[in-house]
Design an enzyme around this catalytic site. Sequence first.
Site, PDB file in Angstrom:
ATOM      1  N   LYS A  80      -6.444   3.087   8.849  1.00 33.83           N
ATOM      2  CA  LYS A  80      -5.563   4.115   8.298  1.00 33.83           C
ATOM      3  C   LYS A  80      -6.197   5.498   8.401  1.00 33.83           C
ATOM      4  CE  LYS A  80      -3.296   0.987   5.009  1.00 33.83           C
ATOM      5  NZ  LYS A  80      -3.116   0.631   3.597  1.00 33.83           N
TER       6      LYS A  80
ATOM      7  N   SER B  23       0.810  -1.214   0.000  1.00 36.34           N
ATOM      8  CA  SER B  23       0.000   0.000   0.000  1.00 36.34           C
ATOM      9  C   SER B  23       0.842   1.263   0.000  1.00 36.34           C
ATOM     10  CB  SER B  23      -0.937   0.007   1.221  1.00 36.34           C
ATOM     11  OG  SER B  23      -0.196   0.053   2.420  1.00 36.34           O
TER      12      SER B  23
END
Length: 775
Positions: A720, A677
């Site tokens: 996140k 990511s």
Amino acid sequence: MNQDHETIIPLLPLRGVVIYPSMVQHLDVGREHSVKALEDAMMYDQKLLLVAQRDTSVQTPNQDDLYEVGTIAYIKQMVKLPNGTSRILIEGLERATLKEIKQADPFFTVTYESIHDEHGDDTEEQAQMRMLINQFSEYTKVSKKTKSETYDTVKDIDESSRLADIVTSHLSLKIEQKQHVLETAYVPDRLDYIIQTIQNEKEVLSMEKKIGQRVKRSMERTQREYYLREQLKAIQKELGERDGKTGEIDELKEKIEEAELPERIEEIAHKELNRYEKVPQSSAESSVIRNYIEWLVELPWTNETEDNLDVQRAERVLDEDHYGLDRVKERVLEYLAVQQLTDSASGPILCLVGPPGVGKTSLAQSVARSVGREFVRASLGGVRDEAEIRGHRRTYVGAMPGRIMQSMKSAGTVNPVFLLDEIDKMASDFRGDPSSAMLEVLDPEQNDKFSDHFIEEPYDLSKVMFIATANNLSTIPAPLLDRMEVISIAGYTELEKLHIAKEHLIIKQLEENGLSKSQLQFRDDAILKLVRMYTREAGVRNLEREIASVCRKAAKKIVSEEKKRVVVTENQLETLLGKPKFRYGQAERENQIGTATGLAYTQAGGDTLAIEVSIVQGTGKLTLTGKLGDVMQESAQAAFSYVRARADEFELEKDFYEKYDVHIHIPEGATPKDGPSAGITIATALVSALTNRPVRKEVGMTGEITLRGRVLPIGGLKEKSLSAHRAGLTTIIMPAQNDKDLEDIPESVREQLTFIQVSHLDEVLDHALLAKEAI
């Protein structure tokens, strides 16, 4: 007493007795305030209000301890006894409602309001009276406490209200029932209630009589058996035989008959009992057979608890015990809804996967409580022997069933909630593979005929609701994993931990440390600081330990410094617990060239990750530092190749990769980092360093990149986003394919963040980079 006797009258509290109008009865009065009330009444018109106490143990009652309805009575006679008490003969006059207490000391005086009888249809009342007299006649025949002569005093009463009251006075009823009759002014209702009560009492008395006869027969049989056994012992002693075996056989036979076993199992039990009778008691096989029979008898074969299929109640119970974990709760509620519609017996097989401390085991207990089933737990950590699951063959001395059968015996029902704890930590060795044995347990197509080596007969596990827990799916064999429905519990967010601490952990630790809510209070900012800077975990175990530590230190302050109250604020935590153990990422204070903020997902939740790129004169070497895993290294190489391929568009020298060395660094080099990511973050930092364009300080980003610049989806968007919010970022660049995950983010966080969905790196750069003149 100078008050008007028509409205103000002495009150006499009664314990365990209710007086009705037309009723004449002796009462012994001993309490001082009651004696004074009698004396006052005798000085005037000899009338007082008799009211029953709700609780007979109260010595000095107040108005709350008294019923509101009583009886106005006339004192016909009063005699003082040598022991200081007074014996009175009273006659009930009328029902009355206690309105107001005028004085309470030295005795009660009250105002009252008379209650007049209300009558219905004459014909109906006559029929009710006739039925009541007949019922009472039958009652006197079966009741030992009511003499048959009592019926003669009742049968000639022709006034319905008086008949109801007199009959009630002769019944053995609870004080609440007698008070109900007193409070019922409508005579037909009073008659109906008494008729129904007598019918119930007759049934109870009849049942008591049957039970008494049964007990008597049982005692006679027991005495006879005792006599015969004593004779048998004497005979065995004379013959030199060891006594006790016959008694054991009779005991086992009785257990088999009482166990309500299925026909096939009962046949096997009797067959084994015949073997046991023939085998000498000194033989090793004797104990094996006896143990086997006892297991057959004690296992639940048919006993089943009824599921509580109230979905709203189950949801309430799950929410009480656990905050968050919506997917698991939803799955349990779906199961209950399906059960309610289909009446299916089969249970689901769930596997809760997540880090330690997220509440997997306690959630299984809550599921059992919500559906009203028994709960059993088998810990599978370190199990290496297949016999631990399937049991041992009865050919071995000391053989016993496996953990599945042992737990079913403990449950006592065929449909418990069965927790298979730490299913990922089973291992295999030369003694067999226990995970393969679990295949039969967890396969819905096979577990209705589960075979334990010790029991040998098929056992139905299809009604059991299995819940397995695991920390890591990779160690569970694929065939076993295929039989379970996997539900991942990734961990709790900061907001969830805050709620869990306030609603569960703090309350629990206050109780365990002898503190009350008024003595120790936690501010929200202190709890958040505990979560962020003193713990780093997916679950809440360490958080609970830190809260316990604060409670202990607060308890010491309260005891040693005599403080009445301790309020824990953010600033006081360092005083109580010392310097913070961890730190979390913060947003950049200024727009930086060559530095981009990425969003990472860890087992302890989300975090921000600064990615730095430095360009220096060199020979075209690409250096990666920060203890990066293979996936992140590949992401960096893909980002570098993409920038080289688009050099013209970025207005870079065509041979820049031969003149300069590129160094990509992610700080905290001692911490391993990996995951798919970081691609767009590395690419953004790289383009920023090469083009001298600063990256916006308020932007965080996550997403993987391909060589063509496409942005691929990632996981952990919820965690996140929370870390970005915590770090002070206001904009998140995310893959467009992750738009489905936005609804998982708490609304309070979603409102304060701007989410930019991108499909290509060009879009990322447009939003993340400023123009050169903005430097």
